[in-house]
Design a protein around this motif. Sequence first.
Motif, PDB file in Angstrom:
ATOM      1  N   ALA A  32      -9.456  36.194 -34.226  1.00 27.85           N
ATOM      2  CA  ALA A  32      -8.001  36.849 -33.245  1.00 27.85           C
ATOM      3  C   ALA A  32      -8.823  37.053 -32.026  1.00 27.85           C
ATOM      4  N   VAL A  33      -8.000  36.533 -31.186  1.00 27.64           N
ATOM      5  CA  VAL A  33      -8.219  35.513 -29.534  1.00 27.64           C
ATOM      6  C   VAL A  33      -7.818  36.774 -28.759  1.00 27.64           C
ATOM      7  N   SER A  34      -9.102  37.100 -28.335  1.00 27.20           N
ATOM      8  CA  SER A  34      -8.728  38.537 -27.257  1.00 27.20           C
ATOM      9  C   SER A  34      -8.537  38.269 -25.588  1.00 27.20           C
ATOM     10  N   LYS A  35      -8.618  36.960 -25.406  1.00 32.39           N
ATOM     11  CA  LYS A  35      -8.909  37.422 -24.261  1.00 32.39           C
ATOM     12  C   LYS A  35      -7.996  38.118 -23.280  1.00 32.39           C
ATOM     13  N   LEU A  36      -8.062  38.124 -22.081  1.00 32.21           N
ATOM     14  CA  LEU A  36      -7.543  39.134 -21.664  1.00 32.21           C
ATOM     15  C   LEU A  36      -7.302  40.855 -21.895  1.00 32.21           C
ATOM     16  N   GLU A  55     -12.766  34.210 -27.480  1.00 28.45           N
ATOM     17  CA  GLU A  55     -12.919  34.616 -26.086  1.00 28.45           C
ATOM     18  C   GLU A  55     -12.743  33.265 -25.872  1.00 28.45           C
ATOM     19  N   ASN A  56     -12.144  32.913 -24.711  1.00 31.55           N
ATOM     20  CA  ASN A  56     -12.294  31.411 -24.017  1.00 31.55           C
ATOM     21  C   ASN A  56     -12.904  31.558 -22.739  1.00 31.55           C
ATOM     22  N   ARG A  57     -13.616  32.269 -21.596  1.00 28.12           N
ATOM     23  CA  ARG A  57     -14.079  32.657 -21.017  1.00 28.12           C
ATOM     24  C   ARG A  57     -15.698  33.232 -20.956  1.00 28.12           C
ATOM     25  N   MET A  80     -16.384  31.396 -29.369  1.00 27.40           N
ATOM     26  CA  MET A  80     -16.183  30.932 -28.153  1.00 27.40           C
ATOM     27  C   MET A  80     -15.050  29.619 -28.326  1.00 27.40           C
ATOM     28  N   VAL A  81     -13.922  30.040 -27.739  1.00 26.36           N
ATOM     29  CA  VAL A  81     -12.525  28.785 -27.767  1.00 26.36           C
ATOM     30  C   VAL A  81     -12.544  28.258 -26.961  1.00 26.36           C
ATOM     31  N   GLY A  82     -12.952  28.204 -25.458  1.00 24.21           N
ATOM     32  CA  GLY A  82     -12.716  27.596 -24.378  1.00 24.21           C
ATOM     33  C   GLY A  82     -13.571  26.753 -23.650  1.00 24.21           C
ATOM     34  N   LEU A 172     -14.122  19.899 -37.438  1.00 22.12           N
ATOM     35  CA  LEU A 172     -13.425  20.446 -35.890  1.00 22.12           C
ATOM     36  C   LEU A 172     -12.649  21.568 -35.798  1.00 22.12           C
ATOM     37  N   MET A 173     -11.775  21.117 -34.011  1.00 20.79           N
ATOM     38  CA  MET A 173     -10.819  21.781 -33.459  1.00 20.79           C
ATOM     39  C   MET A 173     -10.077  21.440 -33.015  1.00 20.79           C
ATOM     40  N   THR A 174      -8.569  21.633 -32.840  1.00 23.29           N
ATOM     41  CA  THR A 174      -7.598  21.385 -31.694  1.00 23.29           C
ATOM     42  C   THR A 174      -6.751  22.064 -31.776  1.00 23.29           C
ATOM     43  N   MET A 175      -6.328  21.463 -30.413  1.00 22.58           N
ATOM     44  CA  MET A 175      -4.813  22.105 -30.253  1.00 22.58           C
ATOM     45  C   MET A 175      -3.476  21.158 -30.112  1.00 22.58           C
ATOM     46  N   ALA A 176      -2.690  22.038 -30.311  1.00 23.02           N
ATOM     47  CA  ALA A 176      -1.072  20.840 -30.497  1.00 23.02           C
ATOM     48  C   ALA A 176      -0.341  21.063 -29.602  1.00 23.02           C
ATOM     49  N   GLY A 213      -4.024  25.758 -35.253  1.00 20.58           N
ATOM     50  CA  GLY A 213      -3.022  27.266 -35.367  1.00 20.58           C
ATOM     51  C   GLY A 213      -3.683  28.160 -34.170  1.00 20.58           C
ATOM     52  N   MET A 214      -2.877  28.543 -33.817  1.00 17.09           N
ATOM     53  CA  MET A 214      -2.075  29.310 -32.912  1.00 17.09           C
ATOM     54  C   MET A 214      -0.692  30.293 -32.795  1.00 17.09           C
ATOM     55  N   THR A 215      -0.435  30.914 -31.804  1.00 11.93           N
ATOM     56  CA  THR A 215       0.844  31.675 -32.738  1.00 11.93           C
ATOM     57  C   THR A 215       2.721  31.269 -32.756  1.00 11.93           C
ATOM     58  N   ASP A 216       2.318  30.028 -32.011  1.00 12.45           N
ATOM     59  CA  ASP A 216       3.024  29.531 -32.482  1.00 12.45           C
ATOM     60  C   ASP A 216       3.533  28.353 -33.271  1.00 12.45           C
ATOM     61  N   ILE A 229      -7.653  30.189 -38.266  1.00 14.51           N
ATOM     62  CA  ILE A 229      -6.839  30.019 -37.466  1.00 14.51           C
ATOM     63  C   ILE A 229      -6.821  30.302 -36.271  1.00 14.51           C
ATOM     64  N   ARG A 230      -6.080  30.463 -34.794  1.00 14.94           N
ATOM     65  CA  ARG A 230      -6.866  31.278 -33.457  1.00 14.94           C
ATOM     66  C   ARG A 230      -5.591  32.272 -33.490  1.00 14.94           C
ATOM     67  N   ILE A 231      -5.472  33.379 -33.141  1.00 13.38           N
ATOM     68  CA  ILE A 231      -4.116  33.691 -33.114  1.00 13.38           C
ATOM     69  C   ILE A 231      -4.416  34.949 -32.424  1.00 13.38           C
ATOM     70  N   GLY A 232      -3.999  35.101 -30.840  1.00 12.09           N
ATOM     71  CA  GLY A 232      -3.898  35.468 -29.372  1.00 12.09           C
ATOM     72  C   GLY A 232      -2.244  36.964 -29.838  1.00 12.09           C
ATOM     73  N   ARG A 233      -1.499  36.259 -29.189  1.00 12.50           N
ATOM     74  CA  ARG A 233      -0.298  37.340 -29.176  1.00 12.50           C
ATOM     75  C   ARG A 233       0.696  37.717 -30.140  1.00 12.50           C
ATOM     76  N   ALA A 234       0.263  36.681 -31.381  1.00 13.00           N
ATOM     77  CA  ALA A 234       0.895  37.193 -32.768  1.00 13.00           C
ATOM     78  C   ALA A 234       0.371  38.804 -32.742  1.00 13.00           C
ATOM     79  N   GLU A 238       1.443  40.210 -25.904  1.00 13.35           N
ATOM     80  CA  GLU A 238       2.180  38.620 -24.732  1.00 13.35           C
ATOM     81  C   GLU A 238       0.938  38.931 -24.110  1.00 13.35           C
ATOM     82  N   ARG A 239      -0.033  38.286 -23.378  1.00 13.55           N
ATOM     83  CA  ARG A 239      -1.205  38.062 -21.827  1.00 13.55           C
ATOM     84  C   ARG A 239       0.121  38.528 -20.552  1.00 13.55           C
ATOM     85  N   VAL A 240      -0.475  39.328 -19.846  1.00  7.38           N
ATOM     86  CA  VAL A 240      -0.079  39.651 -18.870  1.00  7.38           C
ATOM     87  C   VAL A 240      -0.824  40.068 -17.295  1.00  7.38           C
TER      88      VAL A 240
HETATM   89  C1  LIG Z   1      -5.322  31.885 -26.150  1.00  4.94           C
HETATM   90  C2  LIG Z   1      -5.910  30.559 -27.022  1.00  4.94           C
HETATM   91  C3  LIG Z   1      -5.783  31.063 -28.309  1.00  4.94           C
HETATM   92  C4  LIG Z   1      -4.357  31.892 -28.989  1.00  4.94           C
HETATM   93  O1  LIG Z   1      -3.214  31.474 -28.946  1.00  4.94           O
HETATM   94  P1  LIG Z   1      -2.123  32.158 -29.212  1.00  4.94           P
HETATM   95  O2  LIG Z   1      -0.609  31.348 -28.707  1.00  4.94           O
HETATM   96  O3  LIG Z   1      -2.026  33.839 -28.574  1.00  4.94           O
HETATM   97  O4  LIG Z   1      -2.118  32.523 -30.755  1.00  4.94           O
HETATM   98  C5  LIG Z   1      -5.791  29.848 -29.485  1.00  4.94           C
HETATM   99  N1  LIG Z   1      -6.839  29.213 -29.297  1.00  4.94           N
HETATM  100  C6  LIG Z   1      -7.588  29.466 -27.873  1.00  4.94           C
HETATM  101  C7  LIG Z   1      -8.317  27.754 -27.058  1.00  4.94           C
HETATM  102  C8  LIG Z   1      -6.944  30.051 -26.934  1.00  4.94           C
HETATM  103  O5  LIG Z   1      -7.684  29.387 -25.400  1.00  4.94           O
END
Ligand SMILES: *Cc1c(COP(=O)(O)O)cnc(C)c1O
Length: 240
Positions: A32-36, A55-57, A80-82, A172-176, A213-216, A229-234, A238-240
């Motif tokens: 669960a990505v709990s940033k903000l 967390e990313n910070r 730590m994901v950031g 390994l880790m990546t972002m699409a 893999g993230m929310t989308d 999988i790293r999920i925040g918004r779902a 939304e992060r405001v």
């Molecule tokens: C914010 C973040 C996520 C989660 O993103 P969502 O689209 O909110 O699921 C996953 N990975 C990293 C590295 C992020 O910074």
Amino acid sequence: MSIRDNVKRVQDCIAASCARADRDPSSITLVAVSKLKTVAEILEAADAGLQHFGENRVEEGVEKIPQVNESARGKITWHMVGHVQSRKAKQVVQGFDIVQSVDSLKLAKRLSRFALENDRVLGAHLEINISGEASKYGLAGYNWYRDNSVKADLWRQASEIAALPNLEVRGLMTMAPYGAEEKTIRRVFANLRDLRDALARDFAAPLPELSMGMTDDYEIAIEEGATMIRIGRALFGERV
Ligand SMILES: *Cc1c(COP(=O)(O)O)cnc(C)c1O
């Protein structure tokens, strides 16, 4: 929708994706990505059964982590994901269990040094920039399978990082690419899986974790072999 409802809905989606891909849902770790998000929101997600948080910070993480740990009923694993600046490596080692965003040899060396000083083992994922976007962090991995110099660089860095003490490279880790078409996203994830398989074979080392893999796009990631999988918004909205 409450956080508890969201957790249930995401877990149901994970189960459905696993059924389509003929995989066992217990082979997927939901981070669960709990940033903000607040300590109270994180505790709500923990109460709903989640054990892994990301967390990313660095500053935000080290502030919230002790507060959450103090009130949570079970043990929480912190990811730590950031991007981490090397000069913050010491703080990261104090707060987090796993750094998924190891994106340079320099950072890896500092994480290893502080982990050693603190007499602990830090989990690590190598973050790979598969898509080649200039805006992304990660060890360069674009076209690794047909560009020999990219591959040689990556193999050299991976072997140096893997040899560092008190840093345990687990995968390994990546972002699409953000907002890309499904087939492009799928290709990035499949590519990371192939890279993991190639590294594991050449280093004769298990690299069990594929964090993608993230929310989308997490359903595509599960079909392509994600183990994390790293999920925040779902989960949190939304992060405001
Ligand atoms: C914010 C973040 C996520 C989660 O993103 P969502 O689209 O909110 O699921 C996953 N990975 C990293 C590295 C992020 O910074």
